[in-house]
Design an enzyme around this catalytic site. Structure first.
Site, PDB file in Angstrom:
ATOM      1  N   ILE A 159     -42.669  18.468 -19.350  1.00 58.53           N
ATOM      2  CA  ILE A 159     -42.638  19.837 -19.867  1.00 58.53           C
ATOM      3  C   ILE A 159     -41.192  20.335 -19.983  1.00 58.53           C
ATOM      4  O   ILE A 159     -40.477  20.466 -18.988  1.00 58.53           O
ATOM      5  CB  ILE A 159     -43.479  20.788 -18.964  1.00 58.53           C
ATOM      6  CG1 ILE A 159     -44.906  20.220 -18.803  1.00 58.53           C
ATOM      7  CG2 ILE A 159     -43.480  22.197 -19.534  1.00 58.53           C
ATOM      8  CD1 ILE A 159     -45.627  19.897 -20.097  1.00 58.53           C
ATOM      9  N   GLU A 244     -43.233  24.858 -34.951  1.00 57.54           N
ATOM     10  CA  GLU A 244     -42.200  24.005 -34.364  1.00 57.54           C
ATOM     11  C   GLU A 244     -41.831  22.874 -35.328  1.00 57.54           C
ATOM     12  O   GLU A 244     -40.660  22.594 -35.565  1.00 57.54           O
ATOM     13  CB  GLU A 244     -42.675  23.451 -33.021  1.00 57.54           C
ATOM     14  CG  GLU A 244     -41.611  22.611 -32.345  1.00 57.54           C
ATOM     15  CD  GLU A 244     -41.958  22.219 -30.904  1.00 57.54           C
ATOM     16  OE1 GLU A 244     -41.630  22.977 -30.002  1.00 57.54           O
ATOM     17  OE2 GLU A 244     -42.562  21.153 -30.718  1.00 57.54           O
TER      18      GLU A 244
HETATM   19  C1  LIG Z   1     -38.206  15.161 -24.866  1.00 57.93           C
HETATM   20  C2  LIG Z   1     -39.659  15.500 -24.734  1.00 57.93           C
HETATM   21  C3  LIG Z   1     -40.046  16.820 -24.516  1.00 57.93           C
HETATM   22  C4  LIG Z   1     -41.397  17.142 -24.361  1.00 57.93           C
HETATM   23  N1  LIG Z   1     -41.753  18.449 -24.106  1.00 57.93           N
HETATM   24  C5  LIG Z   1     -43.054  18.767 -23.941  1.00 57.93           C
HETATM   25  C6  LIG Z   1     -43.442  20.117 -23.639  1.00 57.93           C
HETATM   26  O1  LIG Z   1     -42.602  21.009 -23.543  1.00 57.93           O
HETATM   27  N2  LIG Z   1     -44.758  20.382 -23.460  1.00 57.93           N
HETATM   28  C7  LIG Z   1     -45.718  19.429 -23.583  1.00 57.93           C
HETATM   29  O2  LIG Z   1     -46.883  19.745 -23.422  1.00 57.93           O
HETATM   30  N3  LIG Z   1     -45.387  18.131 -23.848  1.00 57.93           N
HETATM   31  C8  LIG Z   1     -44.077  17.793 -24.029  1.00 57.93           C
HETATM   32  N4  LIG Z   1     -43.721  16.481 -24.296  1.00 57.93           N
HETATM   33  C9  LIG Z   1     -44.739  15.462 -24.329  1.00 57.93           C
HETATM   34  C10 LIG Z   1     -45.085  15.038 -25.749  1.00 57.93           C
HETATM   35  O3  LIG Z   1     -45.814  16.030 -26.399  1.00 57.93           O
HETATM   36  C11 LIG Z   1     -45.860  13.713 -25.650  1.00 57.93           C
HETATM   37  O4  LIG Z   1     -44.940  12.758 -25.166  1.00 57.93           O
HETATM   38  C12 LIG Z   1     -46.413  13.259 -26.982  1.00 57.93           C
HETATM   39  O5  LIG Z   1     -47.455  14.090 -27.398  1.00 57.93           O
HETATM   40  C13 LIG Z   1     -46.920  11.810 -26.920  1.00 57.93           C
HETATM   41  O6  LIG Z   1     -47.709  11.585 -25.805  1.00 57.93           O
HETATM   42  P1  LIG Z   1     -47.427  10.345 -24.819  1.00 57.93           P
HETATM   43  O7  LIG Z   1     -45.976  10.348 -24.536  1.00 57.93           O
HETATM   44  O8  LIG Z   1     -48.362  10.455 -23.684  1.00 57.93           O
HETATM   45  O9  LIG Z   1     -47.736   9.059 -25.662  1.00 57.93           O
HETATM   46  P2  LIG Z   1     -49.194   8.444 -25.971  1.00 57.93           P
HETATM   47  O10 LIG Z   1     -50.068   9.481 -26.554  1.00 57.93           O
HETATM   48  O11 LIG Z   1     -49.677   7.722 -24.782  1.00 57.93           O
HETATM   49  O12 LIG Z   1     -48.840   7.406 -27.104  1.00 57.93           O
HETATM   50  C14 LIG Z   1     -48.244   6.133 -26.863  1.00 57.93           C
HETATM   51  C15 LIG Z   1     -48.013   5.467 -28.211  1.00 57.93           C
HETATM   52  O13 LIG Z   1     -49.282   5.285 -28.893  1.00 57.93           O
HETATM   53  C16 LIG Z   1     -49.267   5.938 -30.140  1.00 57.93           C
HETATM   54  N5  LIG Z   1     -50.577   6.519 -30.418  1.00 57.93           N
HETATM   55  C17 LIG Z   1     -51.341   7.291 -29.596  1.00 57.93           C
HETATM   56  N6  LIG Z   1     -52.469   7.661 -30.209  1.00 57.93           N
HETATM   57  C18 LIG Z   1     -52.426   7.131 -31.463  1.00 57.93           C
HETATM   58  C19 LIG Z   1     -53.289   7.178 -32.582  1.00 57.93           C
HETATM   59  N7  LIG Z   1     -54.434   7.854 -32.568  1.00 57.93           N
HETATM   60  N8  LIG Z   1     -52.902   6.522 -33.699  1.00 57.93           N
HETATM   61  C20 LIG Z   1     -51.730   5.831 -33.739  1.00 57.93           C
HETATM   62  N9  LIG Z   1     -50.877   5.763 -32.714  1.00 57.93           N
HETATM   63  C21 LIG Z   1     -51.209   6.409 -31.590  1.00 57.93           C
HETATM   64  C22 LIG Z   1     -48.186   7.012 -30.018  1.00 57.93           C
HETATM   65  O14 LIG Z   1     -47.700   7.420 -31.277  1.00 57.93           O
HETATM   66  C23 LIG Z   1     -47.151   6.314 -29.155  1.00 57.93           C
HETATM   67  O15 LIG Z   1     -46.372   5.494 -29.952  1.00 57.93           O
HETATM   68  C24 LIG Z   1     -42.380  16.135 -24.452  1.00 57.93           C
HETATM   69  C25 LIG Z   1     -41.989  14.805 -24.707  1.00 57.93           C
HETATM   70  C26 LIG Z   1     -40.643  14.494 -24.836  1.00 57.93           C
HETATM   71  C27 LIG Z   1     -40.240  13.064 -25.101  1.00 57.93           C
END
Ligand SMILES: Cc1cc2nc3c(=O)[nH]c(=O)nc-3n(C[C@H](O)[C@H](O)[C@H](O)COP(=O)(O)OP(=O)(O)OC[C@H]3O[C@@H](n4cnc5c(N)ncnc54)[C@H](O)[C@@H]3O)c2cc1C
Lengths: 381, 84
Positions: A159, A244
């Site tokens: 977050i 955003e």
């Molecule tokens: C710098 C940074 C700031 C952030 N800030 C916030 C914040 O303020 N609030 C908040 O709530 N979250 C925040 N996040 C979290 C961010 O929203 C999530 O990292 C993002 O939604 C991806 O989720 P995950 O990292 O769990 O990856 P996962 O969802 O586990 O995905 C892993 C991989 O699988 C792929 N994948 C997953 N599902 C599919 C699909 N259906 N089709 C194809 N490919 C898929 C993804 O693209 C990725 O390559 C932040 C992340 C970062 C890196």
């Protein structure tokens, strides 16, 4: 669509560039090394009006049109070498202030917006959980109604601003409706009983922006802190994400402009084999491609923002904009680093930082893969 | 009723992948519980409703009660047209 710029808009961008050069870059390398947030810079941004660019004057904002906001952000992205600070400010604006302005009650707006705008409060939003990222509507954080309070239990991960936030919009499941229909949003203050945050996480880039875990253990939230109706969570999330995805990446555009300028200058003065390296097509082609990506990024950024400003829904445009600009920033940063050779790879220059910072853009706000899913799904796939 | 039919056809052709579910869809089926309208589906549905029926749906109207069934969507649209 008319993207011709007024003198005022051009001036705002210039002023943002001068402001960032003058007030945001001091000790930036030290802060980067120590993963330190620039709270003084945050306050200075508020003094300049950044946190209130698009917010109504009634709450202390500048009430500017969206194109002027974007140009200002572009200017900051161009001149500010602290991407972590800009990312923190952007998250604060698009995922906390804007949804409160749009979905909040008058009481919520009066209580929170002036302090969010004048820099006294830091905000953010918390959707992602350890087991639910892209599958955002699968979240398990629960909010149970007890009398005139909601009791929240769950953990949020990655977050932005969490370690320094005064308030966070927490997404939690209410009732027994499934998936996106069962999510509600709560404005949670850091001193609410049962709210705590973990240490800042050590990420690859955006070193100066604190990102962390949030723990909600029987966290008591007054009913009046529910944002929007019960079940409105997905509408709020969608609205946040469209804004955003349409506006945050203006700072990336500015950063790409700066990288391009530096590459052009370097390609003219760096001689190898008796010629400036810019005379070799493999270098000049890279620079030309960088320019193309910037030009196209600008057009789609302005189009998506213009649609949002017209009150239109822009799911495809904001997905294309987010996808294209974030990927372009990574590609341009890689090319800029390559054009500068070993100097580019050294931490003395900013290219390796740009590269590390840019990669995050392919992940937050919905990954590149998810943006492609959205685009494909509107094509009936 | 024509509107009702058009909405049903859109949902059958654009939001449901499984042909047998699509063929048996009733106007009273819960579209959310059954996962027919998911987070992406709702966005497609909104784009369709806004262009086909010339209405603007505000973000704060995107609550489950308005989109639970085809009947609910129809009534919600009828209410909006009356307002407009
Ligand atoms: C710098 C940074 C700031 C952030 N800030 C916030 C914040 O303020 N609030 C908040 O709530 N979250 C925040 N996040 C979290 C961010 O929203 C999530 O990292 C993002 O939604 C991806 O989720 P995950 O990292 O769990 O990856 P996962 O969802 O586990 O995905 C892993 C991989 O699988 C792929 N994948 C997953 N599902 C599919 C699909 N259906 N089709 C194809 N490919 C898929 C993804 O693209 C990725 O390559 C932040 C992340 C970062 C890196």
């Amino acid at each position: 669509m008319d993207f011709s710029l007024t003198d005022d808009q051009i001036n705002f961008k210039k002023m943002a560039i001068e402001f960032a050069r003058r007030e945001l870059n001091n000790d930036v390398k030290e802060r980067e090394k120590n993963s330190e947030f620039n709270m003084d810079g945050w306050k200075r941004c508020a003094g300049f009006g950044v946190q209130g660019l698009s917010m109504p004057e009634k709450y202390g904002g500048l009430g500017l049109d969206i194109l002027t906001c974007i140009l200002t952000m572009e200017g900051l992205g161009y001149a500010c070498r602290d991407s972590g600070l800009l990312f923190a400010v952007n998250s604060h604006i698009w995922t906390c202030e804007s949804p409160i302005l749009k979905f909040g009650t008058d009481e919520q707006k009066e209580k929170y917006l002036p302090a969010l705008i004048n820099g006294a409060l830091v905000g953010g939003h918390a959707m992602t959980e350890p087991d639910y990222g892209s599958d955002a509507y699968g979240i398990k954080c629960k909010a149970e109604k007890k009398g005139n309070k909601y009791i929240l239990n769950g953990t949020k991960m990655f977050i932005t601003n969490a370690p320094i936030a005064d308030i966070l919009l927490i997404f939690a499941v209410t009732g027994d409706k499934k998936g996106f229909a069962g999510i509600s949003v709560f404005i949670v203050e850091k001193n609410f009983h049962g709210f705590s945050v973990g240490k800042p996480l050590d990420m690859m880039g955006l070193k100066t922006c604190p990102i962390g875990e949030v723990i909600l253990e029987d966290c008591e939230v007054p009913e009046k802190n529910k944002l929007g109706k019960e079940g409105a969570g997905s509408a709020i999330f969608n609205s946040e994400m469209e804004w955003e995805r349409s506006c945050l990446f203006a700072t990336h555009l500015g950063a790409m402009e700066k990288e391009l300028e530096e590459c052009v200058s370097y390609a003219k003065v760096r001689h190898q084999f008796g010629k400036p390296i810019g005379k070799y097509q493999s270098i000049s082609n890279k620079i030309a491609e960088m320019r193309v990506r910037i030009e196209l990024s600008r057009l789609i950024l302005y189009k998506a923002a213009w649609m949002k400003a017209q009150g239109k829904r822009a799911p495809i445009e904001s997905a294309i904009s987010k996808l294209f600009i974030s990927e372009s920033y990574v590609e341009n940063s890689l090319e800029a680093l390559q054009i500068h050779g070993a100097y580019g790879y050294s931490t003395e220059l900013d290219f390796e930082r740009h590269l590390r910072d840019s990669i995050a853009g392919k992940i937050y706000s919905g990954t590149s893969e998810i943006q492609k899913n959205i685009i494909a799904s509107f094509l009936g796939l | 009723m024509e509107d009702n039919k058009a909405i049903k056809e859109f949902i059958q052709s654009e939001l449901i992948k499984d042909k047998s579910i699509s063929a048996n869809l009733k106007v009273t089926d819960n579209l959310i519980e059954t996962g027919i309208i998911d987070s992406l589906g709702i966005q497609k549905l909104l784009a369709y409703l806004e262009t086909t029926f010339s209405v603007q749906i505000a973000d704060d109207e995107l609550i489950p009660d308005n989109f639970q069934t085809i009947e609910a969507i129809f009534l919600f649209l009828k209410g909006k047209k009356r307002e407009g």
